[in-house]
Motif scaffolding. Sequence first.
Motif, PDB file in Angstrom:
ATOM      1  N   LEU A  67      44.398  50.982  12.110  1.00  0.00           N
ATOM      2  CA  LEU A  67      43.110  50.030  10.406  1.00  0.00           C
ATOM      3  C   LEU A  67      42.559  51.649  10.734  1.00  0.00           C
ATOM      4  O   LEU A  67      41.987  51.092   9.914  1.00  0.00           O
ATOM      5  CB  LEU A  67      42.637  49.169  11.407  1.00  0.00           C
ATOM      6  N   THR A  68      41.973  52.080  12.596  1.00  0.00           N
ATOM      7  CA  THR A  68      40.977  53.089  11.617  1.00  0.00           C
ATOM      8  C   THR A  68      41.491  54.550  11.197  1.00  0.00           C
ATOM      9  O   THR A  68      41.172  54.577   9.918  1.00  0.00           O
ATOM     10  CB  THR A  68      40.882  53.896  13.180  1.00  0.00           C
ATOM     11  N   ILE A  69      42.807  54.374  11.600  1.00  0.00           N
ATOM     12  CA  ILE A  69      43.441  55.919  10.568  1.00  0.00           C
ATOM     13  C   ILE A  69      43.379  55.429   8.996  1.00  0.00           C
ATOM     14  O   ILE A  69      43.243  56.747   8.492  1.00  0.00           O
ATOM     15  CB  ILE A  69      44.077  55.960  11.120  1.00  0.00           C
ATOM     16  N   LEU A  70      44.425  54.221   9.478  1.00  0.00           N
ATOM     17  CA  LEU A  70      44.110  53.376   8.027  1.00  0.00           C
ATOM     18  C   LEU A  70      42.928  53.476   6.764  1.00  0.00           C
ATOM     19  O   LEU A  70      43.073  53.905   6.156  1.00  0.00           O
ATOM     20  CB  LEU A  70      44.988  52.710   7.318  1.00  0.00           C
ATOM     21  N   LEU A  75      39.727  56.768   3.238  1.00  0.00           N
ATOM     22  CA  LEU A  75      38.336  56.659   2.136  1.00  0.00           C
ATOM     23  C   LEU A  75      38.723  58.425   2.168  1.00  0.00           C
ATOM     24  O   LEU A  75      37.827  59.020   0.919  1.00  0.00           O
ATOM     25  CB  LEU A  75      37.553  56.469   3.489  1.00  0.00           C
ATOM     26  N   MET A  76      38.567  58.742   2.940  1.00  0.00           N
ATOM     27  CA  MET A  76      38.273  60.390   2.728  1.00  0.00           C
ATOM     28  C   MET A  76      39.638  61.374   2.472  1.00  0.00           C
ATOM     29  O   MET A  76      38.701  62.627   1.412  1.00  0.00           O
ATOM     30  CB  MET A  76      38.505  61.295   4.763  1.00  0.00           C
ATOM     31  N   ALA A  77      40.826  61.287   1.668  1.00  0.00           N
ATOM     32  CA  ALA A  77      41.326  62.036   1.411  1.00  0.00           C
ATOM     33  C   ALA A  77      41.323  61.812  -0.787  1.00  0.00           C
ATOM     34  O   ALA A  77      41.190  63.080  -0.495  1.00  0.00           O
ATOM     35  CB  ALA A  77      42.850  60.915   1.163  1.00  0.00           C
ATOM     36  N   PRO A  78      40.626  61.255  -1.075  1.00  0.00           N
ATOM     37  CA  PRO A  78      40.227  60.434  -2.419  1.00  0.00           C
ATOM     38  C   PRO A  78      39.625  61.454  -2.417  1.00  0.00           C
ATOM     39  O   PRO A  78      38.823  62.610  -3.513  1.00  0.00           O
ATOM     40  CB  PRO A  78      40.164  59.152  -2.514  1.00  0.00           C
ATOM     41  N   LEU A  79      38.435  60.970  -1.680  1.00  0.00           N
ATOM     42  CA  LEU A  79      37.024  62.139  -1.660  1.00  0.00           C
ATOM     43  C   LEU A  79      37.108  63.472  -1.336  1.00  0.00           C
ATOM     44  O   LEU A  79      36.563  64.696  -2.036  1.00  0.00           O
ATOM     45  CB  LEU A  79      36.082  61.499  -0.300  1.00  0.00           C
ATOM     46  N   ILE A 103      35.623  62.443  11.614  1.00  0.00           N
ATOM     47  CA  ILE A 103      35.853  61.982  13.344  1.00  0.00           C
ATOM     48  C   ILE A 103      34.647  61.413  13.723  1.00  0.00           C
ATOM     49  O   ILE A 103      34.790  60.861  13.951  1.00  0.00           O
ATOM     50  CB  ILE A 103      35.196  63.726  14.647  1.00  0.00           C
ATOM     51  N   GLY A 104      33.512  61.413  12.930  1.00  0.00           N
ATOM     52  CA  GLY A 104      31.661  60.420  12.368  1.00  0.00           C
ATOM     53  C   GLY A 104      32.829  59.639  12.419  1.00  0.00           C
ATOM     54  O   GLY A 104      31.905  58.220  12.933  1.00  0.00           O
ATOM     55  N   LEU A 109      34.083  53.255  13.864  1.00  0.00           N
ATOM     56  CA  LEU A 109      34.744  51.575  13.032  1.00  0.00           C
ATOM     57  C   LEU A 109      35.968  51.455  14.297  1.00  0.00           C
ATOM     58  O   LEU A 109      36.290  50.179  14.303  1.00  0.00           O
ATOM     59  CB  LEU A 109      36.100  52.770  12.397  1.00  0.00           C
ATOM     60  N   LEU A 110      36.248  52.592  14.907  1.00  0.00           N
ATOM     61  CA  LEU A 110      37.272  52.485  16.374  1.00  0.00           C
ATOM     62  C   LEU A 110      36.303  50.307  17.422  1.00  0.00           C
ATOM     63  O   LEU A 110      37.573  49.639  17.468  1.00  0.00           O
ATOM     64  CB  LEU A 110      37.738  53.175  17.268  1.00  0.00           C
ATOM     65  N   PRO A 111      35.670  51.213  17.668  1.00  0.00           N
ATOM     66  CA  PRO A 111      35.000  49.823  18.327  1.00  0.00           C
ATOM     67  C   PRO A 111      34.629  48.668  17.957  1.00  0.00           C
ATOM     68  O   PRO A 111      34.993  47.799  18.136  1.00  0.00           O
ATOM     69  CB  PRO A 111      33.675  49.963  19.591  1.00  0.00           C
ATOM     70  N   ARG A 112      34.482  48.720  16.938  1.00  0.00           N
ATOM     71  CA  ARG A 112      34.214  47.478  15.381  1.00  0.00           C
ATOM     72  C   ARG A 112      35.408  46.860  15.113  1.00  0.00           C
ATOM     73  O   ARG A 112      35.264  45.525  14.916  1.00  0.00           O
ATOM     74  CB  ARG A 112      33.149  48.323  14.377  1.00  0.00           C
ATOM     75  N   LEU A 113      36.137  47.719  14.796  1.00  0.00           N
ATOM     76  CA  LEU A 113      37.472  47.035  14.569  1.00  0.00           C
ATOM     77  C   LEU A 113      38.342  46.527  15.784  1.00  0.00           C
ATOM     78  O   LEU A 113      39.298  45.478  15.441  1.00  0.00           O
ATOM     79  CB  LEU A 113      38.603  48.289  14.132  1.00  0.00           C
ATOM     80  N   LYS A 114      38.086  47.242  17.414  1.00  0.00           N
ATOM     81  CA  LYS A 114      38.510  46.433  17.667  1.00  0.00           C
ATOM     82  C   LYS A 114      38.030  45.036  18.517  1.00  0.00           C
ATOM     83  O   LYS A 114      38.768  44.186  18.648  1.00  0.00           O
ATOM     84  CB  LYS A 114      38.242  47.237  19.556  1.00  0.00           C
ATOM     85  N   GLY A 115      36.216  45.331  18.370  1.00  0.00           N
ATOM     86  CA  GLY A 115      36.120  43.733  18.129  1.00  0.00           C
ATOM     87  C   GLY A 115      36.410  42.698  17.372  1.00  0.00           C
ATOM     88  O   GLY A 115      36.955  41.153  17.993  1.00  0.00           O
TER      89      GLY A 115
END
Length: 133
Positions: A67-70, A75-79, A103-104, A109-115
């Motif tokens: 989910l983080t990668i997704l 978000l970053m590709a269009p930006l 990276i930031g 996002l990673l720990p929040r999505l895991k939660g």
Amino acid sequence: MSADLDTAKPTEADRATGPALLKGWRRKCPNCGTGPLLRGYLKVRESCPVCREELHHHRADDGPAYLTILIVGHLMAPLLLIVFETWRPEPLVLFTVFAVGCIGLSLYLLPRLKGMIVAFQWSRQMHGFGGTA
């Protein structure tokens, strides 16, 4: 008749998904909302130190990373395209800014999505979370 009500297991209505997901986003116990869900950066605690809810049942596996990668990619590709087409920065500047941004955002996002995934599993009583709350 009252004995049946006292011994009834909690239903999915008792564990609302929305509030549990918000607690998971805050990295708090999905049951009480005050105890920390994670020990360290990504390690889920065996049980909540406040309400003693067992949390070791979770099966988050690769879900948070996927989910983080997704999310970061979408978000970053269009930006990246917008920034490149609008300002045409030097390639090294563009790479540096977007590498740090990716990276930031991933680390945020990673720990929040895991939660959230653990809280979702808890609210739906998946993988052994169906015991007493």
